[in-house]
Design a protein around this motif. Structure first.
Motif, short mmCIF file in Angstrom:
data_model
loop_
_atom_site.label_atom_id
_atom_site.label_comp_id
_atom_site.label_asym_id
_atom_site.label_seq_id
_atom_site.Cartn_x
_atom_site.Cartn_y
_atom_site.Cartn_z
N GLY A 131 41.68 46.63 -31.51
CA GLY A 131 40.48 47.36 -31.89
C GLY A 131 40.75 48.27 -33.07
O GLY A 131 41.87 48.75 -33.24
N ARG A 132 39.74 48.51 -33.88
CA ARG A 132 39.91 49.35 -35.07
C ARG A 132 38.86 50.45 -35.16
O ARG A 132 38.48 50.87 -36.24
CB ARG A 132 39.89 48.48 -36.33
CG ARG A 132 41.05 47.50 -36.40
CD ARG A 132 41.07 46.72 -37.70
NE ARG A 132 42.15 45.75 -37.73
CZ ARG A 132 43.41 46.02 -38.06
NH1 ARG A 132 43.74 47.26 -38.41
NH2 ARG A 132 44.32 45.08 -38.05
N GLN A 133 38.38 50.90 -34.01
CA GLN A 133 37.39 51.97 -34.01
C GLN A 133 38.01 53.31 -34.40
O GLN A 133 39.18 53.57 -34.11
CB GLN A 133 36.77 52.10 -32.62
CG GLN A 133 35.98 50.89 -32.17
CD GLN A 133 35.72 50.94 -30.68
OE1 GLN A 133 36.61 51.26 -29.90
NE2 GLN A 133 34.51 50.64 -30.27
N GLY A 134 37.20 54.15 -35.00
CA GLY A 134 37.61 55.52 -35.17
C GLY A 134 37.60 56.23 -33.83
O GLY A 134 37.01 55.75 -32.85
N PHE A 135 38.21 57.41 -33.77
CA PHE A 135 38.37 58.09 -32.48
C PHE A 135 37.02 58.46 -31.86
O PHE A 135 36.80 58.32 -30.66
CB PHE A 135 39.24 59.33 -32.68
CG PHE A 135 39.78 59.91 -31.41
CD1 PHE A 135 40.04 59.11 -30.30
CD2 PHE A 135 40.06 61.27 -31.31
CE1 PHE A 135 40.56 59.65 -29.13
CE2 PHE A 135 40.57 61.82 -30.15
CZ PHE A 135 40.83 61.00 -29.05
N GLU A 136 36.09 58.91 -32.70
CA GLU A 136 34.78 59.31 -32.19
C GLU A 136 34.04 58.14 -31.55
O GLU A 136 33.31 58.30 -30.57
CB GLU A 136 33.93 59.90 -33.31
CG GLU A 136 32.55 60.40 -32.85
CD GLU A 136 31.74 61.01 -33.97
OE1 GLU A 136 30.62 61.47 -33.69
OE2 GLU A 136 32.22 61.04 -35.12
N ASP A 137 34.25 56.94 -32.10
CA ASP A 137 33.53 55.76 -31.62
C ASP A 137 34.29 54.97 -30.57
O ASP A 137 33.79 53.96 -30.06
CB ASP A 137 33.22 54.83 -32.81
CG ASP A 137 32.32 55.50 -33.82
OD1 ASP A 137 31.40 56.22 -33.41
OD2 ASP A 137 32.56 55.31 -35.03
N LEU A 138 35.50 55.40 -30.23
CA LEU A 138 36.31 54.67 -29.25
C LEU A 138 35.60 54.62 -27.90
O LEU A 138 35.09 55.62 -27.42
CB LEU A 138 37.67 55.37 -29.09
CG LEU A 138 38.65 54.73 -28.12
CD1 LEU A 138 39.08 53.35 -28.60
CD2 LEU A 138 39.87 55.65 -27.93
N ASP A 139 35.58 53.43 -27.30
CA ASP A 139 34.94 53.27 -26.00
C ASP A 139 35.95 52.74 -24.98
O ASP A 139 36.95 52.11 -25.36
CB ASP A 139 33.74 52.32 -26.09
CG ASP A 139 34.16 50.92 -26.50
OD1 ASP A 139 34.51 50.12 -25.62
OD2 ASP A 139 34.15 50.62 -27.71
N PRO A 140 35.72 52.99 -23.69
CA PRO A 140 36.69 52.58 -22.67
C PRO A 140 36.93 51.08 -22.63
O PRO A 140 38.06 50.64 -22.34
CB PRO A 140 36.04 53.07 -21.36
CG PRO A 140 35.17 54.20 -21.76
CD PRO A 140 34.63 53.83 -23.11
N ALA A 141 35.91 50.27 -22.93
CA ALA A 141 36.09 48.82 -22.86
C ALA A 141 37.09 48.34 -23.90
O ALA A 141 37.99 47.54 -23.60
CB ALA A 141 34.76 48.12 -23.04
N THR A 142 36.98 48.84 -25.12
CA THR A 142 37.91 48.43 -26.18
C THR A 142 39.30 48.95 -25.91
O THR A 142 40.30 48.23 -26.06
CB THR A 142 37.41 48.93 -27.55
OG1 THR A 142 36.12 48.40 -27.80
CG2 THR A 142 38.35 48.53 -28.66
#
Length: 254
Positions: A94-105
């Motif tokens: 996954g390459r989300q930023g920290f604010e957008d990080l979700d438990p599923a990823t």
């Protein structure tokens, strides 16, 4: 599925994540050295890769299904009468930023990279490698597990850098492998890690790694990771245990 392809080395290997990229290159390298190689991957193209490299067999499966993963490892050992090498390559990033990080990823990256690696190693060691008194476990981590994610840092916290779940899992693989190495060393088994840097592979497509700033200013090649694995499963590595070999152009050093 077992393919009717004889091996000349006499050893049997399982490679996860072997349909493409680094895993495919490692599997091809081992097959070229005469090992009977069995490929594991969720992608249907694992069958095509197995045929192309002259593999001994393949299993199309989701490695986060731990019973199915362990069954594939056990069945390989049973069909071939032994199991000498396990290389854990399969992973997600996954390459989300920290604010957008979700438990599923986050959970997906932990389960695919770290949890599956642990239980594939367990299945290889117990009972097969321990009963043989020999075996080589090689786990593919990443320099993300050393430096907290690879790629330019967005000061606003956006994505693009290898994500938090991926970096956490790859760091976990390094310490998991050290833990296993302490357990199995006395049984004639070694457990080591290869930590690639930016490698030109499907996982890296579209990502920016800033390779101009590392001592060897280019993307690495999957074959260069395969060569490192080749050392760790070869006769000259008998006394190499619990180590992490960087294939990163000097990124961690820099």
């Amino acid at each position: 599925m077992t393919l009717d392809i004889p091996a000349t080395d006499g050893r049997v290997a399982v490679v996860t994540g072997a349909a493409q990229g680094i895993g495919s290159s490692i599997a091809e390298y081992l097959a070229g050295q005469g090992l009977a190689v069995v490929l594991l991957d969720i992608l249907p193209s694992v069958a095509t890769t197995a045929d192309r490299i002259g593999a001994a067999g393949y299993h199309q499966l989701d490695i986060t299904d731990i019973p199915a993963l362990q069954h594939a490892v056990h069945s390989t050992a049973q069909e071939h009468g032994r199991l000498d090498v396990l290389v854990n390559v399969a992973g997600t990033c996954g390459r989300q930023g920290f604010e957008d990080l979700d438990p599923a990823t986050f959970g997906r990256d932990i389960d695919t990279n770290l949890t599956a690696t642990a239980f594939a190693c367990q299945a290889a060691v117990f009972p097969h490698m321990r009963e043989q008194g020999s075996g080589r476990l090689v786990n593919i981590a990443s320099v993300s597990g050393k430096v907290g994610g690879v790629g330019p840092v967005d000061p606003d916290g956006g994505g693009g850098r290898s994500g938090a779940g991926y970096a956490s899992a790859k760091a976990g693989i390094i310490n998991l492998s050290r833990w296993i190495a302490r357990q199995v060393g006395g049984w004639g088994i070694t457990c080591n890690v290869v930590a690639p840097g930016p490698i030109a592979s499907p996982m890296a497509e579209g990502a920016e790694y800033g390779v101009a700033s590392i001592p060897v200013p280019r993307m690495g090649r999957p074959a260069e990771v395969a060569a490192a694995v080749g050392y760790l499963i070869g006769p000259g590595s008998d006394y190499t245990n619990g180590t992490c070999l960087h294939v990163d152009g000097g990124m961690v050093m820099a």
